[in-house]
Design an enzyme around this catalytic site. Sequence first.
Site, PDB file in Angstrom:
ATOM      1  N   ARG A 165      15.061  48.770  56.843  1.00 13.08           N
ATOM      2  CA  ARG A 165      13.798  48.323  57.439  1.00 13.08           C
ATOM      3  C   ARG A 165      13.741  46.810  57.515  1.00 13.08           C
ATOM      4  NH1 ARG A 165      10.425  52.854  55.777  1.00 13.08           N
ATOM      5  NH2 ARG A 165      11.930  54.485  55.250  1.00 13.08           N
ATOM      6  N   GLY A 184       9.046  55.201  47.648  1.00 17.53           N
ATOM      7  CA  GLY A 184       8.225  55.672  46.534  1.00 17.53           C
ATOM      8  C   GLY A 184       8.176  57.183  46.455  1.00 17.53           C
ATOM      9  N   ARG A 185       8.532  57.822  47.555  1.00 22.37           N
ATOM     10  CA  ARG A 185       8.541  59.295  47.542  1.00 22.37           C
ATOM     11  C   ARG A 185       9.641  59.854  48.422  1.00 22.37           C
ATOM     12  NH1 ARG A 185       3.437  61.037  51.209  1.00 22.37           N
ATOM     13  NH2 ARG A 185       3.318  59.177  52.500  1.00 22.37           N
ATOM     14  N   ASP A 245       2.272  59.545  43.368  1.00 22.19           N
ATOM     15  CA  ASP A 245       2.817  60.732  42.693  1.00 22.19           C
ATOM     16  C   ASP A 245       4.180  61.151  43.238  1.00 22.19           C
ATOM     17  OD1 ASP A 245       2.116  61.695  45.169  1.00 22.19           O
ATOM     18  OD2 ASP A 245       0.504  62.996  44.460  1.00 22.19           O
ATOM     19  N   GLY A 246       4.665  60.442  44.248  1.00 19.12           N
ATOM     20  CA  GLY A 246       5.978  60.776  44.800  1.00 19.12           C
ATOM     21  C   GLY A 246       5.973  62.010  45.689  1.00 19.12           C
ATOM     22  N   ASP A 288       8.878  56.646  59.926  1.00 20.59           N
ATOM     23  CA  ASP A 288       7.694  56.752  59.061  1.00 20.59           C
ATOM     24  C   ASP A 288       6.447  57.155  59.841  1.00 20.59           C
ATOM     25  OD1 ASP A 288       9.460  56.062  57.126  1.00 20.59           O
ATOM     26  OD2 ASP A 288       8.197  54.535  56.202  1.00 20.59           O
ATOM     27  N   LYS A 335      11.686  63.680  51.846  1.00 14.50           N
ATOM     28  CA  LYS A 335      10.430  62.945  51.685  1.00 14.50           C
ATOM     29  C   LYS A 335       9.433  63.847  50.977  1.00 14.50           C
ATOM     30  CE  LYS A 335       6.936  60.344  54.237  1.00 14.50           C
ATOM     31  NZ  LYS A 335       6.601  59.766  55.549  1.00 14.50           N
ATOM     32  N   ASP A 366       7.529  47.252  56.670  1.00 13.48           N
ATOM     33  CA  ASP A 366       8.330  48.235  55.911  1.00 13.48           C
ATOM     34  C   ASP A 366       8.488  49.529  56.696  1.00 13.48           C
ATOM     35  OD1 ASP A 366       5.447  48.023  55.059  1.00 13.48           O
ATOM     36  OD2 ASP A 366       5.866  50.023  54.293  1.00 13.48           O
ATOM     37  N   ASN A 367       7.706  49.699  57.758  1.00 12.53           N
ATOM     38  CA  ASN A 367       7.849  50.895  58.598  1.00 12.53           C
ATOM     39  C   ASN A 367       8.574  50.579  59.906  1.00 12.53           C
ATOM     40  OD1 ASN A 367       6.477  52.429  56.732  1.00 12.53           O
ATOM     41  ND2 ASN A 367       4.496  52.172  57.704  1.00 12.53           N
TER      42      ASN A 367
END
Length: 478
Positions: free
Chosen positions: A177, A91-92, A119-120, A256, A107, A246-247
């Site tokens: 992941r 997402g970012r 907001d990324g 992450d 990142k 996801d991490n």
Amino acid sequence: MKITNLILETPYLSLDPVFYHEIDPTPLKNPTLVSFNPDAAEALGLDPLQCGSQEWESLLNGTLRLEGSRPYAMCYAGHQFGYYVPRLGDGRAINLGSINGWNLQLKGSGQTLYSRQGDGRAVLRSSIREYLMSEAIHALGIPTSRALALISSDENVAREKWEKGAIVLRLSFSWIRFGSFEYFFHTGRYKELKNLADFLLNESFPQFTAQEEPYRKMFGEIVKRTAHTIALWQSVGFNHGVMNTDNMSAAGLTIDYGPFAFMDTFESGYICNHTDTQGRYSYDNQPRIGYWNLERLAHALSPLIPEEKLKQELEQYKEYFTARLMERLREKLGLETAEENDSDLFRSLFTVMENGRIDMTPFFRTLSRYDKNREPLLALSLAPNQLNEWLDRYDSRLERTARSSEERHRKMLRVNPKYVLKNYILQEAIDAAETGHFSLVNDLLTLAQTPYDEHEAFERYAAPTPNRYKNMQLSCSS
Ligand code: AMP
Ligand code: MG
């Protein structure tokens, strides 16, 4: 080689477009280079002396496009705090491509298809934390992504308060992941699931490509690597804080970095993440959660390999974990050979550390010079009698080793770090950086990369954490 001479490849883009979204980074206003990491630059083949701050700034800010680069965000899903979220994705984070096996990723470089409400962006505070901690974990010999450089900016980013937007350029051998597999499994796209497994095999497990049952072997190796990485976290008191699937890296790396912590006073149930009200990701739950996460991965791989076979591989987890942890603890205690009662000796040490509110990093470091004089060790404990009893056991254990104390000390000093970047130390660097002073970030990079060395000017960071800063909790906001 200069930055502008880097030539990237984008093997991930040979997969079907459902795996990613091609998107350019959105530059930040007035980028400033906070730090770059010469050690990681060399790993890419760069000559740090030929890399100017202007080039770093434009590379990180996305205004310098390297040859071969085709920026993209990756799609994945994942179990967050035990609940399945069907689509997450970068997402970012925006991937630039790879070189020498390192996949470069920005990142905080703006929104992507997977940003959802976000907001990324990433703020300077969390970017400094990730930048320094990934290098610290690397220097401790724990598998991890790494960090190449960090920029700050004049862009305001809304969190609990206004903060400065920043971008880290991070590197990893793999960004796949557990949640990448979950996405294709739970959407029923088994052809893509197989393609992803083949991609991961080539990327991170090439030794199995020509063997029988490659997916099964690959899963077995993921089980092993995950167990080993978590065993090493435990050995240094590292609490990741957000072990959502996801991490979790499918290559067994630490990735992450968010509200992580190196423990100050040893506390087995320590929870570093303020949002984790149930303590799902507490220090002593990490090994169990590693297993739970691997079960989710096994389930996602079940269309490719019979689940029974996956279970057999998974059942090795505990053994891998225990063997690696025991091996490391023996090294930390300077024990040459294994003995039957070792696990009891180790367990009782952790109880003694907990009861005595002992800060484990200075404790192991002091123990690395121990030779009959117990005073410096006893001074670290609020329950000195218990520690004394444990040291009696330790003494008699040492009597059975052939190694001289000099040799034991020398070896222990190379495995028990003098410096770990505790949260209060990182916070000092963040506070300074937020007022435009970046020198402490760079000093901490040196400490992070040479944790076993003496650094006279930073002696105070090697002492037990001051009471007011002990075992704080961090918010997830980043
Ligand atoms: P994390 O807890 O940082 O691993 O993030 C979980 C998910 O939320 C990932 O898919 C991230 O890419 C996404 N995410 C986190 N923060 C933001 C943000 N500020 N903007 C967009 N996506 C974000
Ligand atoms: Mg994440």
